[in-house]
Design a protein around this motif. Structure first.
Motif, short mmCIF file in Angstrom:
data_model
loop_
_atom_site.label_atom_id
_atom_site.label_comp_id
_atom_site.label_asym_id
_atom_site.label_seq_id
_atom_site.Cartn_x
_atom_site.Cartn_y
_atom_site.Cartn_z
N ALA A 195 16.54 46.78 24.48
CA ALA A 195 17.11 47.42 25.67
C ALA A 195 18.23 48.39 25.31
N ASP A 196 18.96 48.07 24.24
CA ASP A 196 20.10 48.92 23.86
C ASP A 196 19.67 50.29 23.36
N ILE A 197 18.50 50.35 22.70
CA ILE A 197 18.12 51.64 22.10
C ILE A 197 17.14 52.43 22.97
N LEU A 198 16.87 51.94 24.17
CA LEU A 198 15.96 52.68 25.06
C LEU A 198 16.45 54.11 25.35
N PRO A 199 17.76 54.32 25.55
CA PRO A 199 18.21 55.70 25.80
C PRO A 199 17.88 56.64 24.64
N GLN A 200 18.13 56.16 23.40
CA GLN A 200 17.83 57.02 22.24
C GLN A 200 16.34 57.30 22.13
N ALA A 201 15.53 56.24 22.39
CA ALA A 201 14.08 56.43 22.32
C ALA A 201 13.61 57.42 23.39
N ALA A 202 14.21 57.32 24.58
CA ALA A 202 13.83 58.22 25.67
C ALA A 202 14.18 59.67 25.32
N VAL A 203 15.36 59.86 24.75
CA VAL A 203 15.75 61.22 24.36
C VAL A 203 14.78 61.77 23.31
N LEU A 204 14.41 60.90 22.36
CA LEU A 204 13.47 61.35 21.31
C LEU A 204 12.12 61.74 21.92
N PHE A 205 11.60 60.92 22.82
CA PHE A 205 10.30 61.24 23.44
C PHE A 205 10.41 62.54 24.24
N ALA A 206 11.53 62.73 24.93
CA ALA A 206 11.71 63.96 25.70
C ALA A 206 11.80 65.16 24.75
N TYR A 207 12.56 64.99 23.69
CA TYR A 207 12.74 66.04 22.66
C TYR A 207 11.37 66.42 22.09
N GLY A 208 10.60 65.38 21.72
CA GLY A 208 9.27 65.61 21.13
C GLY A 208 8.32 66.26 22.12
N SER A 209 8.41 65.86 23.38
CA SER A 209 7.50 66.42 24.38
C SER A 209 7.75 67.91 24.58
N VAL A 210 9.03 68.29 24.59
CA VAL A 210 9.37 69.71 24.76
C VAL A 210 8.82 70.51 23.57
N CYS A 211 9.07 70.02 22.35
CA CYS A 211 8.55 70.69 21.14
C CYS A 211 7.03 70.78 21.22
N PHE A 212 6.40 69.68 21.64
CA PHE A 212 4.93 69.60 21.70
C PHE A 212 4.37 70.63 22.66
N LEU A 213 4.95 70.71 23.84
CA LEU A 213 4.41 71.63 24.86
C LEU A 213 4.61 73.08 24.45
N ILE A 214 5.79 73.38 23.91
CA ILE A 214 6.04 74.76 23.47
C ILE A 214 5.09 75.11 22.32
N GLY A 215 4.97 74.18 21.36
CA GLY A 215 4.10 74.41 20.20
C GLY A 215 2.65 74.60 20.61
N LEU A 216 2.19 73.75 21.54
CA LEU A 216 0.80 73.83 21.99
C LEU A 216 0.53 75.17 22.68
N LYS A 217 1.50 75.62 23.44
CA LYS A 217 1.35 76.88 24.18
C LYS A 217 1.36 78.06 23.21
N MET A 218 2.22 77.97 22.19
CA MET A 218 2.42 79.15 21.33
C MET A 218 1.48 79.21 20.12
N PHE A 219 0.90 78.07 19.73
CA PHE A 219 0.09 78.09 18.50
C PHE A 219 -1.19 78.89 18.73
N LYS A 220 -1.41 79.84 17.84
CA LYS A 220 -2.60 80.68 17.95
C LYS A 220 -3.65 80.21 16.96
N VAL A 221 -4.84 79.88 17.49
CA VAL A 221 -5.90 79.41 16.60
C VAL A 221 -6.53 80.57 15.83
N ARG A 222 -6.24 81.78 16.29
CA ARG A 222 -6.75 82.96 15.58
C ARG A 222 -5.57 83.63 14.87
N ALA A 223 -5.77 83.96 13.60
CA ALA A 223 -4.72 84.65 12.86
C ALA A 223 -4.53 86.02 13.47
N ALA A 224 -3.30 86.52 13.42
CA ALA A 224 -3.03 87.85 13.99
C ALA A 224 -3.76 88.91 13.19
#
Lengths: 402, 313
Positions: free
Chosen positions: A373-402
């Motif tokens: 219970a004590d570390i739930l805040p840290q875990a939540a921040v990490l999941f939120a942090y990872g989700s933001v990186c994931f969504l931006i990365g998924l949106k920006m990653f180009k499967v075709r080379a420029a």
């Protein structure tokens, strides 16, 4: 369902590639373990788990007994080795190729002058760059000198009292007896301190401190290799070939990221397991909490890898930008040293990195004995942090080379 | 009956057109060659037909399915062999093929059977358990080709499949391509090697600077040069006097004339017979000949005639 199946086929293929790649396991496991072991043993004296030991150079010009008594008192400490030295050696802190953080010069007639009640100065040379052994040795000298001063003062008071009461007494003999008696009393240490760990704070093993920090840093290096692999797959045409097969972009990228996530979980779990079983690293009382933190950290690291691949165009770019970002995050986020020792603004800045949140949670469990219970805040921040990186990365990653 | 139809395809990157109004159709069972130098637009065209790239303009269909609107269905019936060795080097040949087979929905005994068929077709069954990184360039190319055949595609796109291979492996690849065609597949083959296209293809489209500049069977294309060959003359002064081209055009067996700077190209159905009267006309017109060359018709010469540059430039 076929999409999930194909996602899994991509994952299984990537896991097979990693399993066959000895170089990857060297980077993922062997290198971090070597670094963790070396750093942990090297820094063990700083933490309670080990004891500092230092050498002190001593030049004794005193012909009387007090100079020797002082030297013997210092040598009585199990953490100090006394090396007799010349004036020159004491001044330069160097002797036969070895060096010391501090030296002590006891002047001529030290005993006689102390017994005569004169103020005597002991010369101490210290290395201004030594942050550990010099202050430690200085503390030892101060302690010994204070004891001697107390003994001499006590003896003089006793002599004055005796002479006052018995005017025929031999002051010199009384002084000598008083000094010996006071010295013996000081040996018994009438006032002592008793040390005990504060409530809830346990004695640390260096591996408790170093393993989490370096494990998180090398986890990030692992995902950087994964990001390079993602770019390589794009550049070498395998991703293009998959893109014209009846398989969705989501299955291709999802499969690759899921493989990276599994590798990351295996990597950080194995590093902690070796730390625990081989070096007695504590894992705390909440295995569920620790497992949650490791999974959250692996997820965030994987997302960071995707973001890195999305923001860079070539493997070389991913490598150079990745190394810079990882070192910066590790330094700021407490992978190399505890954030307790850095200034407040640096601690706040450090929490921009995922390392700080991961280490807050992990160390909370293994050092501070916190629960799930004590570390739930840290875990939540990490999941939120990872989700933001994931969504931006998924949106920006180009499967075709420029 | 055409299986592929490309109409006015355009692909632009910024303001630059990599493919600029390309149209052609491919008949079922044909080996269709796209010939052109590097940068001509062949790979971009094949990428549009394989659904990897969406065209900026125009339309293309494979077996009646639009590559824009029905890309998913198109992917199920095509096989794509890219120019790169698109394989995983640390996996074995069999592991690579099984992976790609699964991506096409194959599994179980059928997948095993198809992998065996393909490995036997490219004659690498004995090496199936070796990692790709241990293969020679030619063997890698053969597995690269095989990975595109697993699901038995109706339309196979081969992008420069022989780049960097030795002559023996090239022969192997050619044999395999003929076998695939004989099994009923239609093939689009891109290359900048004219001899490959001459040997393999039933129909050829020559591309340059994003456009198709000539198209037809080999015979039809060579006919553009004159069946009997070409007389190339370097004349002085540069340029032709008025009416000279018409005079030459009227000579025996001459089918076409073209001038460029101080060069004159005369296509003929029988160059040897056309040469004396052509030389006589030039002499009468006051032109001096500084060099003369007679050559048999070839795609290389046709390309030079059409673009003024060598195919391999």
């Amino acid at each position: 369902m076929p999409a999930i199946k194909k996602l899994w086929y991509v994952t299984a293929k990537d896991l097979l590639i990693v399993a066959k790649d000895r170089g990857a396991w060297m980077t993922l496991l062997v290198t971090p373990l070597v670094v963790i072991v070396v750093v942990s043993f090297a820094l063990s004296p700083i933490y309670k788990g080990g004891s500092l030991h230092a050498t002190m150079l001593v030049t004794n010009h005193d012909a009387g007994s007090l100079g020797k008594q002082l030297t013997d008192a210092l040598a009585a400490s199990p953490n100090i080795t006394i090396q007799p030295a010349s004036d020159r050696e004491s001044q330069t802190l160097k002797q036969s190729g070895s060096s010391s953080g501090l030296s002590l010069v006891i002047p001529k007639n030290f005993s006689a002058r102390v017994q005569a009640g004169e103020r005597v100065q002991l010369q101490v040379y210290e290395d201004p760059n030594s942050t550990t052994s010099a202050p430690f040795l200085k503390g030892m000298i101060d302690g010994a000198v204070n004891r001697f001063s107390a003994v001499e003062v006590a003896a003089k008071v006793a002599v004055a009292e005796a002479v006052e009461q018995n005017r025929q007494a031999d002051a010199s003999a009384v002084a000598s007896q008083a000094s010996a008696a006071a010295s013996a009393q000081m040996q018994n240490q009438p006032i002592q301190t008793r040390e005990q760990p504060a409530g809830g704070v346990k004695t640390l093993n260096t591996f408790d401190i170093e393993t989490p920090g370096f494990a998180v840093m090398f986890l990030l290096f692992g995902v950087m290799i994964g990001a390079e692999g993602l770019l390589e797959e794009r550049d070498k045409g395998t991703m293009g070939r998959l893109m014209v097969a009846p398989v969705s972009r989501a299955s291709i990228l999802g499969g690759k990221l899921f493989a990276q996530f599994i590798v990351s979980v295996i990597q950080i779990t194995l590093l902690f397991a070796v730390g625990h079983f081989a070096f007695s690293m504590d894992t705390g009382s909440s295995l569920a909490g620790l497992a949650l933190m490791l999974v959250a950290t692996a997820f965030t690291a994987t997302s960071f890898g995707l973001l890195l691949a999305a923001l860079t165009k070539t493997r070389r770019q991913a490598s150079s930008i990745g190394i810079l970002a990882i070192l910066l995050m590790s330094a700021l986020g407490g992978s190399w040293w505890p954030l307790d020792i850095v200034p407040s603004f640096m601690r706040k800045l450090g929490h921009l990195s995922m390392n700080a949140w991961a280490l807050d949670g992990i160390k909370g469990i293994i050092i501070q004995g916190q629960g799930l219970a004590d570390i739930l805040p840290q875990a939540a921040v990490l999941f939120a942090y990872g989700s933001v990186c994931f969504l931006i990365g998924l949106k920006m990653f180009k499967v075709r080379a420029a | 009956m055409s299986i592929v139809q490309a109409d006015s395809l355009v692909k632009k990157y910024g303001g630059i057109a990599a493919v600029d109004g390309v149209s052609f159709s491919i008949e079922k069972g044909q080996i269709f060659g796209l010939l052109g130098p590097n940068g001509a637009g062949k790979t971009t065209t094949i990428s549009i037909l394989s659904t990897f790239l969406e065209p900026t303009g125009g339309e293309a269909a494979v077996d009646g399915l639009s590559v824009r609107r029905q890309a998913g269905k198109v992917r199920e019936i095509i096989g794509f062999v890219p120019q790169e060795i698109a394989l995983y080097p640390t996996l074995t040949a069999l592991q690579n093929l099984k992976f790609y087979g699964k991506m096409y929905g194959l599994g179980g005994a059928l997948l095993d059977e198809r992998c065996r068929d393909v490995l036997e077709l490219v004659e690498l069954w004995e090496r199936r358990h070796d990692n790709i990184e241990k293969f020679s360039g030619g063997m890698k190319r053969r597995i690269n080709l095989g990975a595109g055949l697993l699901h038995g595609p109706r339309f196979l796109l081969l992008d420069e499949p022989t780049v960097g291979v030795d002559p023996q492996s090239r022969e192997h690849i050619f044999d395999t391509i003929f076998k695939i065609r004989d099994n009923g597949a239609t093939i689009l083959y891109t290359s900048h090697y004219m001899e490959e296209v001459e040997l393999l293809c039933d129909h050829i489209a020559i591309m340059d600077r994003g456009k198709v500049i000539a198209s037809g069977t080999l015979k039809e294309l060579l006919k553009m040069l004159g069946e009997g060959g070409v007389i190339e003359l370097e004349v002085a002064p540069p340029g032709c006097p008025a009416g000279l081209k018409e005079k030459i055009q009227g000579q025996q067996e001459v089918t076409a004339t073209r001038s460029e700077d101080n060069k004159l190209f005369v296509s003929s159905s029988n160059s040897a017979r056309s040469l004396p009267p052509v030389l006589k006309v030039l002499e009468q017109s006051g032109c001096q000949i500084s060099s003369l060359e007679l050559y048999a018709p070839s795609l290389e010469k046709l390309f030079i005639q059409l673009t003024g540059k060598e195919l391999r430039e």
